[in-house]
Design a protein around this motif. Sequence first.
Motif, mmCIF file in Angstrom:
data_model
loop_
_atom_site.group_PDB
_atom_site.id
_atom_site.type_symbol
_atom_site.label_atom_id
_atom_site.label_comp_id
_atom_site.label_asym_id
_atom_site.label_seq_id
_atom_site.Cartn_x
_atom_site.Cartn_y
_atom_site.Cartn_z
ATOM 1 N N ASP A 176 -6.804 -61.016 -14.533
ATOM 2 C CA ASP A 176 -7.395 -60.589 -13.261
ATOM 3 C C ASP A 176 -8.382 -61.632 -12.755
ATOM 4 O O ASP A 176 -8.395 -61.973 -11.566
ATOM 5 N N SER A 185 -7.984 -64.389 -9.377
ATOM 6 C CA SER A 185 -8.941 -64.410 -8.273
ATOM 7 C C SER A 185 -9.377 -65.822 -7.906
ATOM 8 O O SER A 185 -10.015 -66.037 -6.882
ATOM 9 N N ASP A 186 -9.048 -66.759 -8.727
ATOM 10 C CA ASP A 186 -9.379 -68.165 -8.468
ATOM 11 C C ASP A 186 -8.097 -68.898 -8.094
ATOM 12 O O ASP A 186 -7.196 -69.053 -8.910
#
Length: 376
Positions: A64, A68-69
């Motif tokens: 997760d 997100s990066d």
Amino acid sequence: MNEALLRELTPSVLAVLVRRGADFAAAEDAVQEALVEAVRVWPSESPRDPKGWLVTVAWRKFLDAARSDAARRRRESPPEEPPAAPNTDDTLQLYFLCAHPSLTPSSAVALTLRAVGGLTTRQIAQAYLVPEATMAQRISRAKRTVSGVRFDRPGDVATVLRVLYLVFNEGYSGELDLAAEAIRLTRVLRRAVDHPEVAGLLALMLLHHARRAARTGPGGSLVPLADQDRQRWDTGLIAEGVEILQAALARDRLGEFQAQAAIAALHADAPTAGETDWVQIVEWYDELCRLTPSPVVRLNRAVAVGEADGARAGLAALSDVDATVPRFTAVEAHLRERDGDLVAAARLYAEAARKAPNLAERDHLTRQAARLNAQR
């Protein structure tokens, strides 16, 4: 909630994520999140496979964070269900990683307590009597330092043992007993690696820890070894330490921790201070000097020589030690007193008190000086 189980599983879960290619810092963050989730969920829904549960949750937390990066997303594998957690225990590799030579001793200790010990940043900060934010920065820097280190390289057991001994020597402060934690971690290490020096360190810790209750008097005053109430020593820990040491020595691969443990065992074996086998202790210090020519070892040897062969012999041995070594002045004061030079001894005790590293030792040395001055 079985907090001990969580702490025991922490290093192996972290090792699984790192083995799968997760960056150490990100993997450690993910494991901490999984532990928080376990504290929330397990009281009402205990898993059949605690380690597998933690690995699954930590891996999903890691993925997760990775998704997100955008930059990291291109490098990560697709978010598919990972394979089952292997039965192999990579805890030993974590010890090596946390004791990396690029880390300062204080950072190595903090990272070991966090990653291998499973302790929170708050607990570690309280043990070291520093603000939590300060400890968080120290741990973050340490994690960044080792993040690029490959996980498949052999490590140096001696370095790991030195870090664990540093943890042990921090003793106790706040709510966290670092001496007990160091013993726990060394037990884990002994299960992971078959090395006589690991056993030697564990034996040394147990033998020292056995005397803990007798080391301080009312109000926290320091009680020297010769004055301790030996009835308060933990005979169970002594017996275990001696048994572990004897098995290690039988392998005929002597190391410095085994030699130190042998000295501690001789102290533990004496029913009274007057019955201590100082001659044999000097012989073990001679072995220790051959293994590690440390000025601290030579300082302690001078004390033993003074007990075995008289104060003059002890002072002669002390003359070969660097006078800047911590506690040199206190040792000289003790030997001067035994030699009958009470004036010099009182002066040296007072000087040693001013150099003392902690309040308990300072108060003890001050009382020694006052005692001798009162006799003049």
